[in-house]
Design an enzyme around this catalytic site. Structure first.
Site, PDB file in Angstrom:
ATOM      1  CG  HIS A  49     -23.744  54.258  31.361  1.00  0.00           C
ATOM      2  ND1 HIS A  49     -23.707  55.893  31.391  1.00  0.00           N
ATOM      3  CD2 HIS A  49     -22.602  53.747  31.205  1.00  0.00           C
ATOM      4  CE1 HIS A  49     -22.381  56.028  31.285  1.00  0.00           C
ATOM      5  NE2 HIS A  49     -21.700  54.723  31.344  1.00  0.00           N
TER       6      HIS A  49
ATOM      7  CG  HIS B 291     -20.058  49.723  31.896  1.00  0.00           C
ATOM      8  ND1 HIS B 291     -19.167  49.735  32.926  1.00  0.00           N
ATOM      9  CD2 HIS B 291     -20.205  51.081  31.794  1.00  0.00           C
ATOM     10  CE1 HIS B 291     -19.167  50.884  33.542  1.00  0.00           C
ATOM     11  NE2 HIS B 291     -19.695  51.836  32.862  1.00  0.00           N
TER      12      HIS B 291
HETATM   13 MN    MN Z   1     -17.242  53.662  30.567  1.00  0.00          MN
END
Ligand code: MN
Length: 267
Positions: free
Chosen positions: A214, A85
């Site tokens: 992230h 991602h």
């Molecule tokens: Mn997500």
């Protein structure tokens, strides 16, 4: 022939499941077109909400059956983030949902309660200092656990306060880079599991580095779980989270049903 209790871990587990001394907590929000999705600045591609189109419902299109066609972003609703991602995880092995080792879909959780801090300040930032203080009060964060960040944010679902969009973007709590480095490199977490719409704080585009959850999670092969609910029903230690994303070829993430297994009187 009956299996004597205590012969194996799985036999004990099976006996507990069959005997009802374990409880299942649903950590999943219901997928519907109304469930809010993350809002990015307009120059970026948007996250598609859930859509459902009826194909037949015991009618001319299917007299004996009911079914729907559905579509959504991989990151819509309660969902799993795979390492691919994020750009930091783009070159890692097994970095897409179809390739993640299935053993990682089953892991214990430690629940860190920041409800009070998040209620006092929607932009509360989880730091290494906070986590070290938390460990002094609660005990060490064990390795290979999900870090479940309890904020009670799920109680805001259905209100504008869930995304909490202001003129300068979203406002919701999340970790800084120091907290993420600590959790990944010193506590070997499986990932970060949150009730908010993203593992990062609403204002994390302004952090250094931007989007530290992230960036650090996925750059180190760890995962995210977002838009969870009911973390207030879990004990601090001892819950097992079951989170199996859809096996989407090359997928960056996936909506999924997330459950926690707890002892009946644990929470
Ligand atoms: Mn997500």
């Amino acid at each position: 022939m009956s299996q004597p209790a205590g012969r194996s871990v799985l036999a004990d587990f099976a006996a507990a499941l069959a005997g009802g001394s374990l409880k299942c907590v649903d950590l999943t929000n219901t997928l519907s077109p109304d469930f809010p999705v993350i809002v990015l600045p307009p120059e970026f591609g948007a996250c598609a909400p859930f859509r459902m189109e009826e194909v037949s419902r015991y009618d001319a299109n299917g007299p004996a059956w009911y079914w729907n066609a559905i579509s959504m972003n991989e990151h819509t609703g309660t969902h799993f983030d795979a390492p691919a991602h994020w750009v930091t995880g783009r070159d890692l092995p097994s970095n897409t949902v179809d390739a993640v080792p299935p053993a990682d879909f089953l892991a214990p959780a430690v629940v860190i309660n920041i409800t009070r801090e998040a209620a006092a300040d929607a932009d509360f930032v989880l730091t290494r200092d906070f986590l070290e203080g938390w460990e002094q009060a609660n005990g060490l964060i064990p390795p290979r656990h999900w870090i479940a960040l309890r904020t009670d944010w799920y109680k805001k679902v259905g209100t504008p306060d869930y995304l909490n969009m202001q003129e300068d973007g979203a406002h919701s709590p999340g970790p800084d880079a120091g907290a993420m480095d600590f959790l990944v490199h010193e506590r070997d977490c499986v990932g970060l599991a949150v009730e908010t719409v993203g593992t990062d704080a609403g204002q994390a585009s302004h952090f250094n580095p931007p989007f530290p959850a992230h960036s650090i999670l996925h750059g180190n092969g760890r995962y995210g779980l977002q838009c969870l609910r009911n973390l207030d029903q879990l004990p601090t230690f001892g819950a097992i989270i079951v989170a199996c994303p859809l096996k989407i070829e090359g997928g960056s993430g996936s909506p999924l049903r997330v459950i926690a297994i707890i002892e009946e009187d644990a929470a």
